[in-house]
Design an enzyme around this catalytic site. Structure first.
Site, PDB file in Angstrom:
ATOM      1  N   ASN A   1       6.463  -8.978  -6.469  1.00  0.00           N
ATOM      2  CA  ASN A   1       7.375  -8.725  -7.576  1.00  0.00           C
ATOM      3  C   ASN A   1       8.032 -10.047  -7.934  1.00  0.00           C
ATOM      4  OD1 ASN A   1       6.798  -5.975  -7.633  1.00  0.00           O
ATOM      5  ND2 ASN A   1       8.346  -5.515  -6.101  1.00  0.00           N
TER       6      ASN A   1
ATOM      7  N   GLU B   1       5.419  -7.842  -1.210  1.00  0.00           N
ATOM      8  CA  GLU B   1       5.447  -6.531  -0.578  1.00  0.00           C
ATOM      9  C   GLU B   1       4.214  -6.322   0.293  1.00  0.00           C
ATOM     10  OE1 GLU B   1       8.116  -3.865  -3.611  1.00  0.00           O
ATOM     11  OE2 GLU B   1       5.950  -3.603  -3.755  1.00  0.00           O
TER      12      GLU B   1
ATOM     13  N   GLU C   1      -8.025   1.168  -3.418  1.00  0.00           N
ATOM     14  CA  GLU C   1      -7.944   0.519  -2.113  1.00  0.00           C
ATOM     15  C   GLU C   1      -7.767   1.575  -1.040  1.00  0.00           C
ATOM     16  OE1 GLU C   1      -4.621  -2.164  -2.721  1.00  0.00           O
ATOM     17  OE2 GLU C   1      -3.164  -0.653  -2.190  1.00  0.00           O
TER      18      GLU C   1
ATOM     19  N   GLU D   1       1.662  -6.227  -3.275  1.00  0.00           N
ATOM     20  CA  GLU D   1       1.869  -6.851  -4.574  1.00  0.00           C
ATOM     21  C   GLU D   1       3.027  -7.824  -4.443  1.00  0.00           C
ATOM     22  OE1 GLU D   1       3.696  -4.650  -7.696  1.00  0.00           O
ATOM     23  OE2 GLU D   1       4.957  -3.474  -6.366  1.00  0.00           O
TER      24      GLU D   1
ATOM     25  N   ASN E   1       7.006   7.574  -4.327  1.00  0.00           N
ATOM     26  CA  ASN E   1       6.686   6.154  -4.194  1.00  0.00           C
ATOM     27  C   ASN E   1       7.811   5.238  -4.659  1.00  0.00           C
ATOM     28  OD1 ASN E   1       4.051   6.414  -3.074  1.00  0.00           O
ATOM     29  ND2 ASN E   1       3.334   7.014  -5.099  1.00  0.00           N
TER      30      ASN E   1
ATOM     31  N   PHE F   1      14.887  16.700  -6.117  1.00  0.00           N
ATOM     32  CA  PHE F   1      15.243  15.352  -6.597  1.00  0.00           C
ATOM     33  C   PHE F   1      15.027  15.196  -8.094  1.00  0.00           C
ATOM     34  CE2 PHE F   1      13.852  14.847  -2.141  1.00  0.00           C
ATOM     35  CZ  PHE F   1      15.024  14.370  -1.593  1.00  0.00           C
TER      36      PHE F   1
HETATM   37  P1  ADP Z   1      11.812  -2.355  -6.398  1.00  0.00           P
HETATM   38  O1  ADP Z   1      10.586  -2.714  -5.620  1.00  0.00           O
HETATM   39  O2  ADP Z   1      12.815  -3.433  -6.609  1.00  0.00           O
HETATM   40  O3  ADP Z   1      12.394  -1.051  -6.051  1.00  0.00           O
HETATM   41  P2  ADP Z   1      10.558  -1.048  -8.554  1.00  0.00           P
HETATM   42  O4  ADP Z   1       9.102  -1.363  -8.601  1.00  0.00           O
HETATM   43  O5  ADP Z   1      10.974   0.300  -8.073  1.00  0.00           O
HETATM   44  O6  ADP Z   1      11.228  -2.206  -7.794  1.00  0.00           O
HETATM   45  O7  ADP Z   1      11.193  -1.337  -9.969  1.00  0.00           O
HETATM   46  C1  ADP Z   1      12.506  -1.838 -10.151  1.00  0.00           C
HETATM   47  C2  ADP Z   1      12.961  -1.515 -11.525  1.00  0.00           C
HETATM   48  O8  ADP Z   1      12.083  -2.018 -12.478  1.00  0.00           O
HETATM   49  C3  ADP Z   1      13.049  -0.048 -11.761  1.00  0.00           C
HETATM   50  O9  ADP Z   1      14.150   0.173 -12.596  1.00  0.00           O
HETATM   51  C4  ADP Z   1      11.742   0.272 -12.431  1.00  0.00           C
HETATM   52  O10 ADP Z   1      11.888   1.417 -13.232  1.00  0.00           O
HETATM   53  C5  ADP Z   1      11.507  -0.974 -13.223  1.00  0.00           C
HETATM   54  N1  ADP Z   1      10.097  -1.327 -13.365  1.00  0.00           N
HETATM   55  C6  ADP Z   1       9.284  -1.812 -12.424  1.00  0.00           C
HETATM   56  N2  ADP Z   1       8.087  -2.090 -12.904  1.00  0.00           N
HETATM   57  C7  ADP Z   1       8.113  -1.772 -14.213  1.00  0.00           C
HETATM   58  C8  ADP Z   1       7.170  -1.842 -15.270  1.00  0.00           C
HETATM   59  N3  ADP Z   1       5.935  -2.300 -15.102  1.00  0.00           N
HETATM   60  N4  ADP Z   1       7.556  -1.423 -16.482  1.00  0.00           N
HETATM   61  C9  ADP Z   1       8.809  -0.971 -16.671  1.00  0.00           C
HETATM   62  N5  ADP Z   1       9.744  -0.904 -15.724  1.00  0.00           N
HETATM   63  C10 ADP Z   1       9.405  -1.283 -14.508  1.00  0.00           C
HETATM   64  P1  ADP Z   2       4.850  -0.337  -7.425  1.00  0.00           P
HETATM   65  O1  ADP Z   2       4.426  -1.465  -8.306  1.00  0.00           O
HETATM   66  O2  ADP Z   2       4.977   0.930  -8.154  1.00  0.00           O
HETATM   67  O3  ADP Z   2       6.018  -0.697  -6.584  1.00  0.00           O
HETATM   68  P2  ADP Z   2       3.205  -0.625  -5.041  1.00  0.00           P
HETATM   69  O4  ADP Z   2       1.806  -1.081  -5.038  1.00  0.00           O
HETATM   70  O5  ADP Z   2       4.232  -1.561  -4.521  1.00  0.00           O
HETATM   71  O6  ADP Z   2       3.582  -0.123  -6.482  1.00  0.00           O
HETATM   72  O7  ADP Z   2       3.270   0.736  -4.223  1.00  0.00           O
HETATM   73  C1  ADP Z   2       4.421   1.546  -4.203  1.00  0.00           C
HETATM   74  C2  ADP Z   2       4.514   2.291  -2.869  1.00  0.00           C
HETATM   75  O8  ADP Z   2       3.335   3.082  -2.649  1.00  0.00           O
HETATM   76  C3  ADP Z   2       4.601   1.382  -1.674  1.00  0.00           C
HETATM   77  O9  ADP Z   2       5.920   1.052  -1.371  1.00  0.00           O
HETATM   78  C4  ADP Z   2       3.950   2.201  -0.576  1.00  0.00           C
HETATM   79  O10 ADP Z   2       4.882   3.102  -0.049  1.00  0.00           O
HETATM   80  C5  ADP Z   2       2.917   3.019  -1.288  1.00  0.00           C
HETATM   81  N1  ADP Z   2       1.578   2.399  -1.188  1.00  0.00           N
HETATM   82  C6  ADP Z   2       1.034   1.540  -2.049  1.00  0.00           C
HETATM   83  N2  ADP Z   2      -0.220   1.173  -1.679  1.00  0.00           N
HETATM   84  C7  ADP Z   2      -0.474   1.828  -0.535  1.00  0.00           C
HETATM   85  C8  ADP Z   2      -1.609   1.891   0.352  1.00  0.00           C
HETATM   86  N3  ADP Z   2      -2.711   1.224   0.106  1.00  0.00           N
HETATM   87  N4  ADP Z   2      -1.513   2.688   1.432  1.00  0.00           N
HETATM   88  C9  ADP Z   2      -0.398   3.379   1.672  1.00  0.00           C
HETATM   89  N5  ADP Z   2       0.686   3.387   0.885  1.00  0.00           N
HETATM   90  C10 ADP Z   2       0.671   2.611  -0.204  1.00  0.00           C
HETATM   91 MG    MG Z   3       6.118  -2.140  -5.220  1.00  0.00          MG
END
Ligand code: ADP
Ligand code: ADP
Ligand code: MG
Length: 659
Positions: A290, A275, A200, A288, A235, A348
């Site tokens: 959650n 989100e 995307e 997406e 991210n 980090f």
């Molecule tokens: P948030 O948007 O609440 O910060 P995250 O996407 O960072 O959520 O994930 C929250 C928790 O779930 C984290 O501990 C992350 O490691 C875990 N997590 C998220 N997606 C997955 C996945 N597909 N498989 C395993 N753990 C996941």
């Molecule tokens: P995850 O399932 O790991 O949380 P996301 O699709 O929510 O994955 O993306 C995680 C982060 O990556 C977002 O919070 C945003 O900061 C960045 N991101 C995702 N998609 C885009 C995009 N199309 N353009 C810019 N930043 C993005």
């Molecule tokens: Mg996300």
């Protein structure tokens, strides 16, 4: 309503869920792996069931073991927390077929939203604005390049099954796609067992804004406004807040309505988060959904007064939502800092180990602000390599954003952790930055503001005063104890090499430090410190502060928030002599061997009086399951050995001093 709930999770979120169950009079069962046998969640739950070895695949992700634990304990419902099985529709269905309720959305909604490609298609159909891109699978690098060029660079290559910031890569040109496509595919396969990839548009300098939704099994869905989570590294979110400083009322309503429309379209019936990635111009696009409780849910709870875990339990039990959209409003502002076992000074990197000291700020309401600390650990616990390295989530609330940020700054000062690397100084640095305070956020914030990494901040005027006053106060207490005949009023304070003449005097319950050069004077009151205590709290000219303090070979190392200084308090005569000494390079550490990382001392191989040559092994430290040999950097005679086998040491802790 249920009378017993099983929590299929660990750490802070298990503790968080237990708290609400207690409030509702529901008995709790937790499951635990070998690594969590002595955990706080196990201690707090009414019952605990052992489910296997530390790796999640053999314990927290093993659905059969969790169902078995429900049957053995008679738990009627399962709260999955987040991560692990929380977004696993197969697990939700398996529970259902055993007559156990899954506290989360129905499996159909999990499936529809669990996959990024499918959920994007679904969102577009529900009238939600989505990131421009190719909504479908991509087979090979050539196909990826074709799609990327249709969309226009930069693009984001994403794993459809991705989560937790994994399986995402930005591509600025054809070469990035050629390299990135196979890399993301391999990561997706390894992390999620699913290598479907899509592409995307990458929104530049974007902000992450998400809407909390809540539904019941009667077709009602409301939103609980937004959270902004733009402060991210890799991210992954580190600082979140609610509401978002970006949104105005119209944008908030538009986003909220789209989120509710999507939730309704998918038959959503629990807590969930939609989100969005938002442009600085307030344009926004669906990222997406959650389908679970979110890590950062406390900030929403603080501005709405709604207990989200309670509402999830109630809707799972078939109750109707107790409020409509018009009943909900935003009160005040809340900020959350994720306290991670990671070393901000070293990119980090995770820095796991034992919490040799863990002393969080006091929770509760005071002076119009609220402090909340969601934790699942106690002093002495280990942050293990098997799970997420989060130590706790510190949240503050106040009537305004500025006051909530100030409260966070203060709460971080009062958070004292030793034994492993942690990001408290980094979080404090962000709270003090003008850009953060003015709300000009973006997901590039950390990269923009710390291009060379984080190395602490230069002390402000107030912080230099804190360091001078604290140094004088500590020095005075120690001199009075050790050498009362040396007590005097005239001293020279040396802060990071910068010297100032001071006159130090005691009043009733106060200490005054008067600078001789400009005639300013500092008054220290309400002091809470004694020798050996790692924090020094007090008021400086009426302003409350807490500093982290530790003795160095000479003087003290004093940290206030993100600023740190080496402070010496000398007599005028020794200050003169000191000035004549050639400037030291690496401060005083040239005479010491420091532990380069937090870890466990496996052996200490030298004794006092021993002659050591440069390069010779001095100690062995175990960290992250690796043994690291620590070698002397110069020739010398060992004066003192400050650690022994079996000790946990912090990064930069002095292991050996040379004469
Ligand atoms: P948030 O948007 O609440 O910060 P995250 O996407 O960072 O959520 O994930 C929250 C928790 O779930 C984290 O501990 C992350 O490691 C875990 N997590 C998220 N997606 C997955 C996945 N597909 N498989 C395993 N753990 C996941
Ligand atoms: P995850 O399932 O790991 O949380 P996301 O699709 O929510 O994955 O993306 C995680 C982060 O990556 C977002 O919070 C945003 O900061 C960045 N991101 C995702 N998609 C885009 C995009 N199309 N353009 C810019 N930043 C993005
Ligand atoms: Mg996300």
């Amino acid at each position: 309503m249920f009378s017993k709930i099983l929590i299929a999770n660990r750490g802070e979120i298990a503790v968080r869920i237990i708290k609400t169950c207690r409030k509702l009079g529901i008995a709790t069962v937790v499951v635990y792996s070998e690594a969590d046998a002595d955990s706080m969640a196990v201690e707090m739950a009414d019952e605990a069931v052992f489910i296997g070895p530390p790796p999640a695949a053999q314990s927290y992700l093993d659905a059969a073991k969790i169902i078995d634990a429900c049957q053995r304990t008679g738990a009627q419902a399962v709260h999955p927390g987040f991560g692990f099985l929380s977004e696993n529709a197969t697990f939700a269905r398996a529970l259902e077929s055993e007559g156990i309720v899954f506290i989360g959305p129905n499996p159909h909604a999990i499936e529809a939203m669990g996959d990024k490609i499918e959920s994007k298609k679904f969102a577009a159909k529900a009238g939600v604005s989505t990131v421009p891109g190719h909504v479908g699978e991509i087979d090979d690098p050539a196909h990826a390049i074709k799609i990327a060029e249709e969309i226009g660079y930069p693009v984001m290559i994403k794993a459809s099954a991705g989560g937790g910031g994994k399986g995402i890569r930005v591509a600025w040109n054809r070469k990035d796609v050629e390299e990135g496509f196979p890399a993301v595919r391999a990561e997706a396969k390894a992390s999620f067992g699913d290598d479907r990839i899509f592409i995307e548009k990458f929104i530049e300098s974007p902000r992450h804004v998400e809407i909390q939704v809540l539904g019941d099994k009667h077709g009602n869905v409301v939103h609980l406004f937004e959270r902004e989570c733009s402060i991210q590294r890799r991210n992954q979110k580190v600082i979140e807040e609610a509401p978002s400083p970006l949104l105005d009322e119209a944008t908030r309503n538009a986003m909220g309505e789209q989120a509710v429309a999507l939730a309704k379209a998918v038959g959503y019936d629990s807590a969930g988060t939609v989100e969005f990635v938002a442009g600085q111009d307030k344009s926004f696009f669906f990222l997406e959904m959650n389908t679970r409780l979110q890590v950062e849910h406390p900030v929403t709870e603080m501005i709405t007064g709604v207990d989200l875990v309670e509402q999830m339990i109630r809707s799972a039990a078939g109750q109707k939502l107790p409020f409509a959209q018009k009943d909900l409003k935003i009160t005040g502002w809340a900020v959350e800092s994720r306290i991670y076992a990671e070393d901000p000074y070293r990119g980090f990197l995770p820095s796991i180990g034992r919490l040799v000291r863990y002393d969080p700020p006091a929770e509760g309401e005071a002076h119009g602000t609220i402090v909340r600390n969601d934790a699942g650990v106690r002093e002495g616990d280990e942050i293990s390599m098997f799970y997420d390295p989060m130590i706790s989530k510190l949240s503050t609330w106040a009537t305004t954003r500025e006051a909530a940020i100030d409260a966070m700054g203060r709460a971080l000062e009062d958070f004292h952790i030793e034994g492993l690397g942690h990001n408290v100084p980094f979080l404090a640095a962000v709270m003090d930055q003008d850009r953060f305070r003015s709300g000009k956020l973006s997901t590039n914030y950390i990269k923009d503001e710390f291009p060379e990494g984080f190395h602490g901040t230069a002390p402000t005027g107030f912080q230099r005063d804190v360091m001078a006053a604290v140094g004088c106060a500590m020095h005075r207490v120690m001199t009075r104890r050790a050498a009362p005949h040396l007590m005097r009023e005239d001293w020279v304070v040396v802060e990071n090499g910068d010297r100032r003449q001071v006159r130090v005097s005691n009043g009733d319950d106060s200490l005054t430090v008067a600078f001789q050069d400009d005639g300013r004077s500092l008054t220290l009151t309400d002091v809470d410190w004694r020798p050996g205590k790692p924090t020094f709290a007090g008021k400086l000219n009426g302003e409350v502060f807490t500093a982290a303090v530790r003795p160095a070979a000479e003087g003290f190392v004093i940290r206030h928030r993100a600023a740190q200084a080496h402070v010496l308090v000398l007599t005028p005569r020794s200050a003169e002599l000191h000035e004549k000494l050639p400037p030291k390079k690496a401060a005083d550490t040239s005479k010491m061997v420091l532990s380069p990382m937090p870890g466990l001392v496996v052996s200490l191989d030298v004794t006092a009086g021993q002659e050591v040559r440069a390069g010779e092994a001095v100690a062995v430290i175990e960290a992250m399951k690796m043994q690291n040999i620590i070698r002397a950097e110069r020739d010398g005679t060992v004066k003192a050995v400050n650690a022994k086998a079996g000790d946990s040491v912090a990064a930069d802790e002095v292991l050996v001093e040379f004469a």
